[in-house]
Design an enzyme around this catalytic site. Sequence first.
Site, PDB file in Angstrom:
ATOM      1  N   SER A 137     -47.239  10.520 -49.868  1.00 13.22           N
ATOM      2  CA  SER A 137     -47.705  11.886 -50.125  1.00 13.22           C
ATOM      3  C   SER A 137     -47.622  12.148 -51.620  1.00 13.22           C
ATOM      4  O   SER A 137     -46.779  11.557 -52.323  1.00 13.22           O
ATOM      5  CB  SER A 137     -46.824  12.897 -49.386  1.00 13.22           C
ATOM      6  N   TYR A 150     -38.735  15.772 -46.200  1.00 10.94           N
ATOM      7  CA  TYR A 150     -40.083  15.221 -46.194  1.00 10.94           C
ATOM      8  C   TYR A 150     -40.404  14.592 -47.541  1.00 10.94           C
ATOM      9  O   TYR A 150     -40.898  13.465 -47.615  1.00 10.94           O
ATOM     10  CB  TYR A 150     -41.094  16.314 -45.870  1.00 10.94           C
TER      11      TYR A 150
END
Length: 246
Positions: A137, A150
């Site tokens: 990401s 995350y």
Amino acid sequence: MDIRTSTVFIPGATSGIGLALALRLQAAGSTVVIGGRRTELLEELAAHHGFDTVALDITDPASVTAARDTVLERHPELDTIIAMAGVMAVEDVRDPDFLDGALRVVETNIVGPLRLVAAFIGHLQTRPQATVMTVSSGLAHTPLAVSPTYNGSKAFIHRFSETLRLQLASTSVEVVELVPPAVQTDIMPGQADEPSYLTLDDYADEVMELLGANPHAHEILVERVKFLRFAEVEGRYEAAVAAVNG
């Protein structure tokens, strides 16, 4: 990765980016097998799109092993896995229940891909050309304050991908890291309708263009994610963090 001729297994492809790429890879000519926990949704996608499907829970080691055996029995020519499954949660480390949620993210986003790689890497090395695609990401490089675990899990995937590529350099297996920006998906409440995020179709189309143009790319970086990916190396990290968290 040849998007026209590959045989691809995508766990976590029942929705979002995984499904969007599965549809496009199939349309480009690849054979696509999708995996997920929701068997009724797998059946629906098989009926509508002709995918082969395999029930899979990447947080369960036995499920990963069983899925591997099923996929390879049906598709011994498998040459690509895309470790797409992932979860994201709003967290506060001061919350007494923080750890329970954080461990769920780690189990899915870190341990899950490790299980997949461990399960399939032996087979992939027997293929003349093969690919492991990981999914990190932009937040691995420029963090969002509300999702610390995350962010950290995707930073792990980034570094693991780079190291895996080094270890497999003498084999037939290439390692490609997909690095999404904020995309309109259901990974977080309200994200699918956030107008400032990249639409799912635009993201998937740009990814396919990049894969087609450079099948041996190490990273797949759409234009939108470069603001995050290169913030630190371009000397604008603090400004990027402020912008992401503004």
